[in-house]
Scaffold this motif. Structure first.
Motif, short mmCIF file in Angstrom:
data_model
loop_
_atom_site.label_atom_id
_atom_site.label_comp_id
_atom_site.label_asym_id
_atom_site.label_seq_id
_atom_site.Cartn_x
_atom_site.Cartn_y
_atom_site.Cartn_z
N LEU A 1 -6.69 10.08 -9.75
CA LEU A 1 -5.84 10.60 -8.67
C LEU A 1 -6.31 11.96 -8.20
O LEU A 1 -6.76 12.78 -8.99
CB LEU A 1 -4.39 10.71 -9.15
CG LEU A 1 -3.74 9.42 -9.61
CD1 LEU A 1 -2.34 9.69 -10.14
CD2 LEU A 1 -3.70 8.39 -8.48
N LYS B 1 -7.24 4.30 -11.68
CA LYS B 1 -7.66 5.12 -10.55
C LYS B 1 -7.55 6.59 -10.92
O LYS B 1 -6.56 7.02 -11.52
CB LYS B 1 -6.79 4.85 -9.33
CG LYS B 1 -7.16 5.70 -8.12
CD LYS B 1 -6.27 5.37 -6.94
CE LYS B 1 -6.61 6.24 -5.74
NZ LYS B 1 -5.74 5.91 -4.59
N ARG C 1 0.90 4.05 -3.02
CA ARG C 1 0.62 5.47 -2.70
C ARG C 1 1.81 6.37 -3.08
O ARG C 1 1.62 7.47 -3.59
CB ARG C 1 0.26 5.63 -1.23
CG ARG C 1 -1.09 5.04 -0.90
CD ARG C 1 -1.55 5.43 0.49
NE ARG C 1 -2.71 4.69 0.92
CZ ARG C 1 -3.96 4.93 0.55
NH1 ARG C 1 -4.21 5.88 -0.31
NH2 ARG C 1 -4.96 4.19 1.01
N TYR D 1 -5.77 -3.34 -4.54
CA TYR D 1 -5.95 -2.24 -5.49
C TYR D 1 -7.38 -1.70 -5.46
O TYR D 1 -7.59 -0.49 -5.53
CB TYR D 1 -5.57 -2.69 -6.90
CG TYR D 1 -4.13 -3.13 -7.02
CD1 TYR D 1 -3.10 -2.46 -6.36
CD2 TYR D 1 -3.78 -4.22 -7.80
CE1 TYR D 1 -1.78 -2.87 -6.46
CE2 TYR D 1 -2.45 -4.63 -7.91
CZ TYR D 1 -1.46 -3.95 -7.25
OH TYR D 1 -0.16 -4.36 -7.36
N GLU E 1 1.66 6.80 -6.79
CA GLU E 1 0.57 7.73 -7.13
C GLU E 1 0.98 9.17 -6.85
O GLU E 1 0.66 10.07 -7.64
CB GLU E 1 -0.67 7.39 -6.31
CG GLU E 1 -1.32 6.09 -6.68
CD GLU E 1 -2.42 5.67 -5.73
OE1 GLU E 1 -3.08 4.67 -6.03
OE2 GLU E 1 -2.63 6.32 -4.67
N ASN E 2 1.68 9.40 -5.76
CA ASN E 2 2.14 10.75 -5.43
C ASN E 2 3.09 11.29 -6.48
O ASN E 2 3.00 12.45 -6.88
CB ASN E 2 2.78 10.80 -4.05
CG ASN E 2 1.77 10.81 -2.94
OD1 ASN E 2 0.63 11.26 -3.11
ND2 ASN E 2 2.15 10.30 -1.78
N LEU F 1 -7.78 0.52 -2.59
CA LEU F 1 -7.11 1.81 -2.83
C LEU F 1 -7.82 2.65 -3.89
O LEU F 1 -7.36 3.75 -4.21
CB LEU F 1 -5.65 1.57 -3.22
CG LEU F 1 -4.78 0.95 -2.14
CD1 LEU F 1 -3.38 0.66 -2.67
CD2 LEU F 1 -4.71 1.85 -0.91
N GLU G 1 0.84 -1.21 0.00
CA GLU G 1 0.00 0.00 0.00
C GLU G 1 0.87 1.25 0.00
O GLU G 1 0.60 2.21 -0.74
CB GLU G 1 -0.91 -0.02 1.22
CG GLU G 1 -1.93 1.09 1.22
CD GLU G 1 -2.98 0.93 2.31
OE1 GLU G 1 -3.58 1.97 2.67
OE2 GLU G 1 -3.22 -0.19 2.79
N ASP G 2 1.94 1.25 0.79
CA ASP G 2 2.86 2.39 0.82
C ASP G 2 3.52 2.62 -0.54
O ASP G 2 3.65 3.77 -0.99
CB ASP G 2 3.95 2.19 1.88
CG ASP G 2 3.42 2.26 3.31
OD1 ASP G 2 2.28 2.74 3.52
OD2 ASP G 2 4.16 1.83 4.22
#
Length: 118
Positions: A106, A104, A37, A67, A40-41, A70, A33-34
């Motif tokens: 964002l 996704k 993310r 996923y 994504e950042n 998230l 998950e980290d």
């Protein structure tokens, strides 16, 4: 461009995650998950993208569940894809698989991924 192995081209452009792997001894600790993310950042804040895509094998249900949690949603599946599979004697062989492409939105609101516009 994000496209299927069979040549289908949905004219989607954006960052694509693939082959995210966590060693067995480190699973179930939030590392995947980290990593997602963090990617994504980078895609949003450094590269300026509003969407993020990923490929995952359909048989990898724990990853698909992560996923989905998230905010990723399936946009297509390709049942004609190939993958590399290890054999008991340590060799690697080609095998068939189904690849799932997920997307996704964002930086949107909570509802952006529940009720996507496209």
């Amino acid at each position: 461009k994000i496209k299927k192995m069979d040549g289908y081209d949905g004219s989607m452009t954006g960052p694509l995650m693939s082959n995210l792997a966590i060693g067995r001894q480190y699973r179930r600790k939030g590392l995947a998950e980290d990593l997602v993310r963090a990617a994504e950042n980078v895609a949003r804040k450094e590269w300026g993208y509003d969407d993020c895509f990923l490929y995952v094998e359909k048989r990898n249900t724990p990853a698909i569940k992560l996923y989905q949690k998230l905010g990723y949603r399936t946009i297509w599946e390709d049942p004609s894809a190939n993958t590399l599979l290890p054999t008991p004697d340590g060799r690697i062989v080609n095998g068939k698989t189904t690849i799932v492409c997920m997307k996704k939105k964002l930086g949107g609101s909570l509802f952006a991924n529940i009720f996507p516009s496209s």
